[in-house]
Design a protein around this motif. Structure first.
Motif, mmCIF file in Angstrom:
data_model
loop_
_atom_site.group_PDB
_atom_site.id
_atom_site.type_symbol
_atom_site.label_atom_id
_atom_site.label_comp_id
_atom_site.label_asym_id
_atom_site.label_seq_id
_atom_site.Cartn_x
_atom_site.Cartn_y
_atom_site.Cartn_z
ATOM 1 N N GLU A 149 0.854 -1.184 0.000
ATOM 2 C CA GLU A 149 0.000 0.000 0.000
ATOM 3 C C GLU A 149 0.887 1.230 0.000
ATOM 4 O O GLU A 149 1.699 1.405 0.901
ATOM 5 C CB GLU A 149 -0.872 0.034 1.256
ATOM 6 N N LEU A 150 0.735 2.061 -0.989
ATOM 7 C CA LEU A 150 1.551 3.268 -1.051
ATOM 8 C C LEU A 150 1.032 4.351 -0.125
ATOM 9 O O LEU A 150 1.787 5.213 0.292
ATOM 10 C CB LEU A 150 1.628 3.770 -2.488
ATOM 11 N N ASN A 151 -0.225 4.300 0.228
ATOM 12 C CA ASN A 151 -0.815 5.312 1.098
ATOM 13 C C ASN A 151 -1.651 4.659 2.180
ATOM 14 O O ASN A 151 -2.862 4.843 2.238
ATOM 15 C CB ASN A 151 -1.685 6.278 0.283
ATOM 16 N N ARG A 152 -0.995 3.888 3.057
ATOM 17 C CA ARG A 152 -1.709 3.239 4.146
ATOM 18 C C ARG A 152 -2.237 4.305 5.094
ATOM 19 O O ARG A 152 -1.528 5.260 5.418
ATOM 20 C CB ARG A 152 -0.778 2.286 4.891
ATOM 21 N N PRO A 153 -3.481 4.163 5.564
ATOM 22 C CA PRO A 153 -4.040 5.167 6.482
ATOM 23 C C PRO A 153 -3.147 5.373 7.699
ATOM 24 O O PRO A 153 -2.648 4.413 8.277
ATOM 25 C CB PRO A 153 -5.386 4.544 6.892
ATOM 26 N N LYS A 154 -2.947 6.639 8.097
ATOM 27 C CA LYS A 154 -2.038 6.973 9.206
ATOM 28 C C LYS A 154 -2.427 6.289 10.506
ATOM 29 O O LYS A 154 -1.572 5.913 11.281
ATOM 30 C CB LYS A 154 -1.989 8.484 9.417
ATOM 31 N N LEU A 156 -3.339 3.410 10.942
ATOM 32 C CA LEU A 156 -2.993 1.994 10.904
ATOM 33 C C LEU A 156 -1.494 1.742 10.900
ATOM 34 O O LEU A 156 -1.053 0.606 10.864
ATOM 35 C CB LEU A 156 -3.619 1.330 9.672
ATOM 36 N N LEU A 157 -0.702 2.810 10.933
ATOM 37 C CA LEU A 157 0.741 2.643 10.956
ATOM 38 C C LEU A 157 1.181 2.131 12.317
ATOM 39 O O LEU A 157 0.644 2.530 13.344
ATOM 40 C CB LEU A 157 1.448 3.967 10.652
ATOM 41 N N ALA A 158 2.171 1.255 12.318
ATOM 42 C CA ALA A 158 2.732 0.755 13.574
ATOM 43 C C ALA A 158 3.453 1.892 14.286
ATOM 44 O O ALA A 158 3.912 2.844 13.651
ATOM 45 C CB ALA A 158 3.693 -0.396 13.297
ATOM 46 N N ALA A 159 3.585 1.783 15.589
ATOM 47 C CA ALA A 159 4.282 2.809 16.377
ATOM 48 C C ALA A 159 5.678 3.035 15.827
ATOM 49 O O ALA A 159 6.423 2.095 15.618
ATOM 50 C CB ALA A 159 4.356 2.377 17.837
ATOM 51 N N GLY A 160 6.013 4.278 15.540
ATOM 52 C CA GLY A 160 7.341 4.608 15.055
ATOM 53 C C GLY A 160 7.546 4.360 13.575
ATOM 54 O O GLY A 160 8.611 4.613 13.032
ATOM 55 N N GLU A 161 6.539 3.874 12.860
ATOM 56 C CA GLU A 161 6.682 3.576 11.434
ATOM 57 C C GLU A 161 6.442 4.833 10.621
ATOM 58 O O GLU A 161 5.529 5.609 10.885
ATOM 59 C CB GLU A 161 5.670 2.492 11.042
ATOM 60 N N ASP A 162 7.255 5.029 9.630
ATOM 61 C CA ASP A 162 7.132 6.179 8.735
ATOM 62 C C ASP A 162 5.936 5.958 7.820
ATOM 63 O O ASP A 162 5.693 4.871 7.345
ATOM 64 C CB ASP A 162 8.424 6.286 7.908
ATOM 65 N N GLU A 163 5.176 7.026 7.543
ATOM 66 C CA GLU A 163 3.996 6.855 6.702
ATOM 67 C C GLU A 163 4.334 6.470 5.273
ATOM 68 O O GLU A 163 3.480 6.019 4.529
ATOM 69 C CB GLU A 163 3.122 8.105 6.732
ATOM 70 N N THR A 164 5.578 6.584 4.851
ATOM 71 C CA THR A 164 5.978 6.161 3.512
ATOM 72 C C THR A 164 6.702 4.828 3.539
ATOM 73 O O THR A 164 7.328 4.449 2.565
ATOM 74 C CB THR A 164 6.898 7.217 2.853
ATOM 75 N N ALA A 165 6.579 4.090 4.631
ATOM 76 C CA ALA A 165 7.341 2.839 4.797
ATOM 77 C C ALA A 165 7.097 1.857 3.673
ATOM 78 O O ALA A 165 8.021 1.219 3.192
ATOM 79 C CB ALA A 165 7.007 2.188 6.138
ATOM 80 N N ASP A 166 5.865 1.689 3.218
ATOM 81 C CA ASP A 166 5.595 0.718 2.168
ATOM 82 C C ASP A 166 6.096 1.159 0.801
ATOM 83 O O ASP A 166 6.238 0.355 -0.097
ATOM 84 C CB ASP A 166 4.095 0.419 2.065
ATOM 85 N N GLU A 167 6.350 2.448 0.630
ATOM 86 C CA GLU A 167 6.822 2.914 -0.663
ATOM 87 C C GLU A 167 8.161 2.281 -1.016
ATOM 88 O O GLU A 167 8.485 2.114 -2.173
ATOM 89 C CB GLU A 167 6.939 4.435 -0.676
ATOM 90 N N ASP A 168 8.949 1.926 0.002
ATOM 91 C CA ASP A 168 10.250 1.322 -0.251
ATOM 92 C C ASP A 168 10.168 -0.189 -0.390
ATOM 93 O O ASP A 168 11.134 -0.821 -0.743
ATOM 94 C CB ASP A 168 11.222 1.645 0.897
ATOM 95 N N GLU A 169 9.016 -0.783 -0.113
ATOM 96 C CA GLU A 169 8.890 -2.232 -0.166
ATOM 97 C C GLU A 169 8.605 -2.660 -1.587
ATOM 98 O O GLU A 169 7.537 -2.443 -2.118
ATOM 99 C CB GLU A 169 7.777 -2.711 0.767
ATOM 100 N N ASP A 170 9.569 -3.278 -2.196
ATOM 101 C CA ASP A 170 9.445 -3.811 -3.536
ATOM 102 C C ASP A 170 9.576 -5.318 -3.420
ATOM 103 O O ASP A 170 10.591 -5.808 -2.938
ATOM 104 C CB ASP A 170 10.561 -3.230 -4.411
ATOM 105 N N PRO A 171 8.572 -6.087 -3.843
ATOM 106 C CA PRO A 171 8.631 -7.534 -3.690
ATOM 107 C C PRO A 171 9.865 -8.160 -4.316
ATOM 108 O O PRO A 171 10.302 -9.214 -3.910
ATOM 109 C CB PRO A 171 7.366 -8.022 -4.389
ATOM 110 N N GLU A 172 10.443 -7.521 -5.290
ATOM 111 C CA GLU A 172 11.619 -8.075 -5.952
ATOM 112 C C GLU A 172 12.918 -7.655 -5.291
ATOM 113 O O GLU A 172 13.974 -8.154 -5.615
ATOM 114 C CB GLU A 172 11.639 -7.657 -7.431
ATOM 115 N N HIS A 173 12.864 -6.685 -4.378
ATOM 116 C CA HIS A 173 14.085 -6.174 -3.754
ATOM 117 C C HIS A 173 13.893 -6.045 -2.245
ATOM 118 O O HIS A 173 13.660 -4.968 -1.731
ATOM 119 C CB HIS A 173 14.465 -4.816 -4.348
#
Length: 181
Positions: A149-154, A156-173
């Protein structure tokens, strides 16, 4: 180089760094071999290990493998990485570490649903499927994958997690550290 012997050797090293061994793969790569070790862990927020933890564990695993005959004498490349989002949720700890995430589930009966993991136990997961709570027995899941999710609702973010955390998650990398030996 036998995967089971490597797994037995590295498991206590990884445990020292608060990491669980998820998989060991030995892949031929020309004259060398790629030794891929996939790790998981709770990390400080309960949602997975930090890259720094994986880096420290990689150094310890590399040093340990240099001192043991378990890998043999042929050259290899060591790659240690986190599970990433491309690996299916298979164990209760995988589900627990992904509370708040959106998952696509296929049941053993062939039903497909997508919902947000709201809570888990050792035997089931509670999903929010379009506003409706749905309990899914883990034994009835044939496949479950975290959805990026590129824009997960704020909220629902885990404590201390950056709101752009999933933007860096690439299934291939996935987060990975390599060491040439």
């Amino acid at each position: 180089m036998r995967e089971s012997q490597i797994a037995e050797f590295v498991t206590p090293i990884l445990a020292h760094y608060g990491l669980d061994l998820d998989a060991v793969e030995v892949v031929p790569a020309g004259k060398r071999r790629l030794l891929r070790i996939v790790v998981d862990g709770d990390g400080p927020t309960g949602t997975g290990p930090l890259l720094d933890d994986i880096a420290e564990a990689t150094r310890a695993v590399s040093a340990g493998l240099d001192e043991t005959p378990v890998v043999g004498s042929a050259a290899y490349t060591l790659e240690v990485s986190s599970r990433g989002v491309s690996r299916p949720l298979e164990l209760p700890r995988h589900w627990r570490r992904n509370v708040g995430r959106l998952v696509a589930v296929t049941t053993t009966a062939g039903e497909k649903l997508t919902g947000r993991v709201t809570s888990t136990t050792e035997t089931s997961a509670l999903l929010d499927v379009e506003g409706t709570p749905r309990e899914v027995a883990l034994a009835d899941v044939s496949k479950a994958l975290v959805q990026v999710e590129l824009n997960r609702p704020k909220n629902l973010l885990a404590a201390g997690e950056d709101e752009t955390a999933d933007e860096d998650e690439d299934p291939e990398h996935d987060d990975e550290i390599e060491d040439e030996n």
